[in-house]
Design a protein around this motif. Structure first.
Motif, PDB file in Angstrom:
ATOM      1  N   THR A 175     -23.910  -3.645 -31.386  1.00 27.64           N
ATOM      2  CA  THR A 175     -23.747  -2.981 -32.684  1.00 27.64           C
ATOM      3  C   THR A 175     -23.116  -3.935 -33.685  1.00 27.64           C
ATOM      4  OG1 THR A 175     -22.563  -1.181 -33.820  1.00 27.64           O
ATOM      5  CG2 THR A 175     -21.531  -2.064 -31.837  1.00 27.64           C
ATOM      6  N   ASN A 176     -23.318  -3.646 -34.972  1.00 26.86           N
ATOM      7  CA  ASN A 176     -22.599  -4.421 -35.988  1.00 26.86           C
ATOM      8  C   ASN A 176     -21.186  -3.888 -36.221  1.00 26.86           C
ATOM      9  OD1 ASN A 176     -22.810  -2.222 -37.882  1.00 26.86           O
ATOM     10  ND2 ASN A 176     -24.822  -2.966 -38.527  1.00 26.86           N
ATOM     11  N   GLY A 177     -20.838  -2.784 -35.574  1.00 19.22           N
ATOM     12  CA  GLY A 177     -19.470  -2.294 -35.565  1.00 19.22           C
ATOM     13  C   GLY A 177     -19.062  -1.399 -36.713  1.00 19.22           C
ATOM     14  N   LEU A 178     -19.843  -1.327 -37.769  1.00 22.90           N
ATOM     15  CA  LEU A 178     -19.414  -0.600 -38.960  1.00 22.90           C
ATOM     16  C   LEU A 178     -19.295   0.902 -38.721  1.00 22.90           C
ATOM     17  CD1 LEU A 178     -21.528  -2.546 -41.593  1.00 22.90           C
ATOM     18  CD2 LEU A 178     -19.044  -2.700 -41.253  1.00 22.90           C
ATOM     19  N   LEU A 179     -20.163   1.450 -37.888  1.00 27.29           N
ATOM     20  CA  LEU A 179     -20.141   2.883 -37.609  1.00 27.29           C
ATOM     21  C   LEU A 179     -19.427   3.213 -36.303  1.00 27.29           C
ATOM     22  CD1 LEU A 179     -23.863   3.650 -38.574  1.00 27.29           C
ATOM     23  CD2 LEU A 179     -21.829   3.989 -39.974  1.00 27.29           C
ATOM     24  N   LEU A 180     -18.842   2.223 -35.676  1.00 30.30           N
ATOM     25  CA  LEU A 180     -18.284   2.400 -34.341  1.00 30.30           C
ATOM     26  C   LEU A 180     -16.974   3.193 -34.278  1.00 30.30           C
ATOM     27  CD1 LEU A 180     -18.584   1.768 -31.338  1.00 30.30           C
ATOM     28  CD2 LEU A 180     -17.603  -0.493 -31.771  1.00 30.30           C
ATOM     29  N   PRO A 181     -16.016   2.975 -35.183  1.00 30.52           N
ATOM     30  CA  PRO A 181     -14.704   3.629 -35.002  1.00 30.52           C
ATOM     31  C   PRO A 181     -14.743   5.141 -34.786  1.00 30.52           C
ATOM     32  CG  PRO A 181     -14.485   1.875 -36.591  1.00 30.52           C
ATOM     33  CD  PRO A 181     -15.958   1.975 -36.284  1.00 30.52           C
ATOM     34  N   PRO A 182     -15.455   5.935 -35.607  1.00 24.57           N
ATOM     35  CA  PRO A 182     -15.429   7.380 -35.367  1.00 24.57           C
ATOM     36  C   PRO A 182     -16.201   7.819 -34.125  1.00 24.57           C
ATOM     37  CG  PRO A 182     -16.919   6.870 -37.178  1.00 24.57           C
ATOM     38  CD  PRO A 182     -16.196   5.596 -36.839  1.00 24.57           C
ATOM     39  N   LEU A 183     -17.041   6.943 -33.584  1.00 20.38           N
ATOM     40  CA  LEU A 183     -17.843   7.287 -32.405  1.00 20.38           C
ATOM     41  C   LEU A 183     -17.245   6.761 -31.114  1.00 20.38           C
ATOM     42  CD1 LEU A 183     -21.449   6.551 -33.790  1.00 20.38           C
ATOM     43  CD2 LEU A 183     -20.314   8.772 -33.599  1.00 20.38           C
ATOM     44  N   LEU A 184     -16.220   5.921 -31.200  1.00 18.79           N
ATOM     45  CA  LEU A 184     -15.732   5.219 -30.022  1.00 18.79           C
ATOM     46  C   LEU A 184     -15.255   6.166 -28.921  1.00 18.79           C
ATOM     47  CD1 LEU A 184     -15.138   2.618 -28.548  1.00 18.79           C
ATOM     48  CD2 LEU A 184     -12.939   2.499 -29.771  1.00 18.79           C
ATOM     49  N   ASP A 185     -14.456   7.164 -29.253  1.00 20.10           N
ATOM     50  CA  ASP A 185     -13.956   8.080 -28.225  1.00 20.10           C
ATOM     51  C   ASP A 185     -15.109   8.782 -27.514  1.00 20.10           C
ATOM     52  OD1 ASP A 185     -11.323   7.432 -28.704  1.00 20.10           O
ATOM     53  OD2 ASP A 185     -10.928   9.158 -29.988  1.00 20.10           O
ATOM     54  N   GLY A 186     -16.110   9.212 -28.291  1.00 19.45           N
ATOM     55  CA  GLY A 186     -17.261   9.869 -27.684  1.00 19.45           C
ATOM     56  C   GLY A 186     -18.051   8.936 -26.789  1.00 19.45           C
ATOM     57  N   LEU A 187     -18.197   7.685 -27.198  1.00 18.58           N
ATOM     58  CA  LEU A 187     -18.921   6.714 -26.378  1.00 18.58           C
ATOM     59  C   LEU A 187     -18.182   6.420 -25.076  1.00 18.58           C
ATOM     60  CD1 LEU A 187     -20.022   4.313 -29.239  1.00 18.58           C
ATOM     61  CD2 LEU A 187     -21.563   5.650 -27.791  1.00 18.58           C
ATOM     62  N   LEU A 188     -16.862   6.320 -25.164  1.00 17.11           N
ATOM     63  CA  LEU A 188     -16.081   6.105 -23.950  1.00 17.11           C
ATOM     64  C   LEU A 188     -16.201   7.304 -23.015  1.00 17.11           C
ATOM     65  CD1 LEU A 188     -12.911   4.472 -25.529  1.00 17.11           C
ATOM     66  CD2 LEU A 188     -14.546   3.354 -24.013  1.00 17.11           C
ATOM     67  N   ASP A 189     -16.162   8.496 -23.573  1.00 15.86           N
ATOM     68  CA  ASP A 189     -16.310   9.702 -22.766  1.00 15.86           C
ATOM     69  C   ASP A 189     -17.704   9.781 -22.145  1.00 15.86           C
ATOM     70  OD1 ASP A 189     -15.244  12.458 -21.993  1.00 15.86           O
ATOM     71  OD2 ASP A 189     -17.084  13.006 -23.052  1.00 15.86           O
ATOM     72  N   ALA A 190     -18.702   9.244 -22.860  1.00 17.72           N
ATOM     73  CA  ALA A 190     -20.074   9.249 -22.345  1.00 17.72           C
ATOM     74  C   ALA A 190     -20.278   8.250 -21.219  1.00 17.72           C
ATOM     75  CB  ALA A 190     -21.054   8.957 -23.480  1.00 17.72           C
ATOM     76  N   GLY A 191     -19.304   7.348 -21.031  1.00 19.78           N
ATOM     77  CA  GLY A 191     -19.395   6.391 -19.936  1.00 19.78           C
ATOM     78  C   GLY A 191     -19.846   4.998 -20.322  1.00 19.78           C
ATOM     79  N   LEU A 192     -19.855   4.682 -21.624  1.00 22.64           N
ATOM     80  CA  LEU A 192     -20.272   3.339 -22.049  1.00 22.64           C
ATOM     81  C   LEU A 192     -19.439   2.287 -21.319  1.00 22.64           C
ATOM     82  CD1 LEU A 192     -22.117   1.808 -24.101  1.00 22.64           C
ATOM     83  CD2 LEU A 192     -20.117   1.740 -25.619  1.00 22.64           C
ATOM     84  N   ASP A 193     -20.117   1.264 -20.785  1.00 17.96           N
ATOM     85  CA  ASP A 193     -19.448   0.273 -19.949  1.00 17.96           C
ATOM     86  C   ASP A 193     -18.917  -0.928 -20.721  1.00 17.96           C
ATOM     87  OD1 ASP A 193     -19.777   1.274 -17.136  1.00 17.96           O
ATOM     88  OD2 ASP A 193     -21.875   1.299 -17.770  1.00 17.96           O
TER      89      ASP A 193
END
Length: 348
Positions: free
Chosen positions: A121-139
């Motif tokens: 990712t380019n990271g710009l949209l990442l901060p508000p999605l990070l918790d959800g991605l971690l919960d989804a199991g992103l490695d």
């Protein structure tokens, strides 16, 4: 920017289980290379217009109807797992512009037999999605950043965003999941080599410098700036030395120093081809399975996905694409490169 496809924003329903055992399955190409890694593009759209990725006018976006639905992407992944592909990188364009991406990653990670799901990712949209991605199991996550200078970042990306926004995302990820910063080597950002590398000093992240491949139409010329990278970095970290541990699924050569918390990586697809150990295939967002980045050839899976083909036919098509994987790319001979699409259309 978002693909508003039917059902995309809702949790994805479980697919019917394939009647095959993925455990212990290995798929090899005609040259004996094990193919266990797929880069999975979910969109050709991006919220940036990077000068080395697309022309100034941009490229026409692909129609929503031509983009694979999440359910179709999962079906391809399930077939690939049954053949021995168990590592997936979710890419774009910018994958986080597609609505429902967190639920898709959750469903992908839940498929039996998958060992790893990572994201570029380019990271710009990442901060508000990070918790959800971690919960989804992103490695793990790779975040693109070519300069720490805000004005230069805006010039390269043709946007009003800043490098500071990306650095914020990097800091949020560091320590929470394995994080790599990817920087394309450009002559105009040569002064940023050490500032970018210092991210591996400041944070527990790897910083990887990537030689630009001669693909698509851009207004930045390819230059062999990679040759001086390690020498310049050793002037700051004299004990910088190669490490031979595997730090992901890609082809980077890594270097470590006692003064760094992370490693420095080099990805030199043109000057130091890694074709002999290539383990990957790429699925574009429109369903073309590409065995090699520099050739336009591939196997179109979309007619099978939308034409009622059974799982066996889908697996046969994937195996066919792998059998057609060439021995090597031809980036050193620009005239032999047949791929004319930009990276956002291929899958970054």
């Amino acid at each position: 920017m978002e693909h508003n496809l039917s059902g995309a924003a809702r949790p994805i329903q479980r697919l019917r289980k394939m009647n095959t055992a993925a455990e212990g399955c290995t798929m090899r190409d005609a040259f004996g290379r094990e193919i266990n890694y797929m880069r999975l593009s979910v969109t050709d759209r991006c919220n940036l217009r990077c000068r080395y990725c697309m022309p100034i006018e941009g490229v026409p976006p692909t129609s929503h109807t031509d983009i694979l639905r999440y359910e179709e992407l999962l079906r391809v992944a399930q077939a690939a797992v049954s053949l021995g592909i168990d590592r997936f990188k979710v890419t774009g364009g910018e994958p986080l512009v597609r609505r429902g991406i967190v639920d898709f990653i959750r469903s992908l990670k839940a498929l039996p037999g998958i060992k790893q799901v990572t994201l570029t990712t380019n990271g710009l949209l990442l901060p508000p999605l990070l918790d959800g991605l971690l919960d989804a199991g992103l490695d793990a996550v790779n975040i693109s950043l070519d300069t720490r200078d805000n004005a230069q970042y805006q010039a390269i990306t043709r946007s009003s965003h800043t490098a500071d926004e990306v650095l914020h995302a990097v800091r949020l990820c560091a320590g929470r999941l394995p994080t790599k910063v990817n920087a394309v080597l450009l002559s105009e950002t040569a002064a940023q080599l050490v500032p970018l590398a210092r991210l591996a000093e400041e944070l527990p992240v790897d910083v990887r410098f990537i030689e630009r491949m001669p693909l698509g139409v851009t207004d930045i010329a390819a230059e062999p700036v990679h040759r001086e990278v390690i020498g310049r970095l050793r002037a700051v970290w004299p004990d910088l030395a190669p490490v031979h541990e595997r730090r992901g699924n890609g082809p980077a050569r890594y270097f470590a120093s006692s003064g760094l918390r992370g490693c420095i990586g080099l990805i030199e697809a043109v000057s130091h081809a890694f074709c002999a150990s290539c383990n990957r295939v790429r699925l574009t967002s429109t369903g073309l399975l590409k065995p090699c980045l520099c050739y336009e050839q591939g196997t179109d899976l979309k007619p099978l996905l939308r034409g009622g083909a059974d799982d066996a036919a889908l697996r046969d098509a994937i195996e066919q694409a792998v059998r057609g994987k060439p021995a090597a790319h031809c980036f050193a001979e620009r005239q032999a490169v047949t791929e004319r699409k930009n990276m956002n259309q291929i899958g970054g």
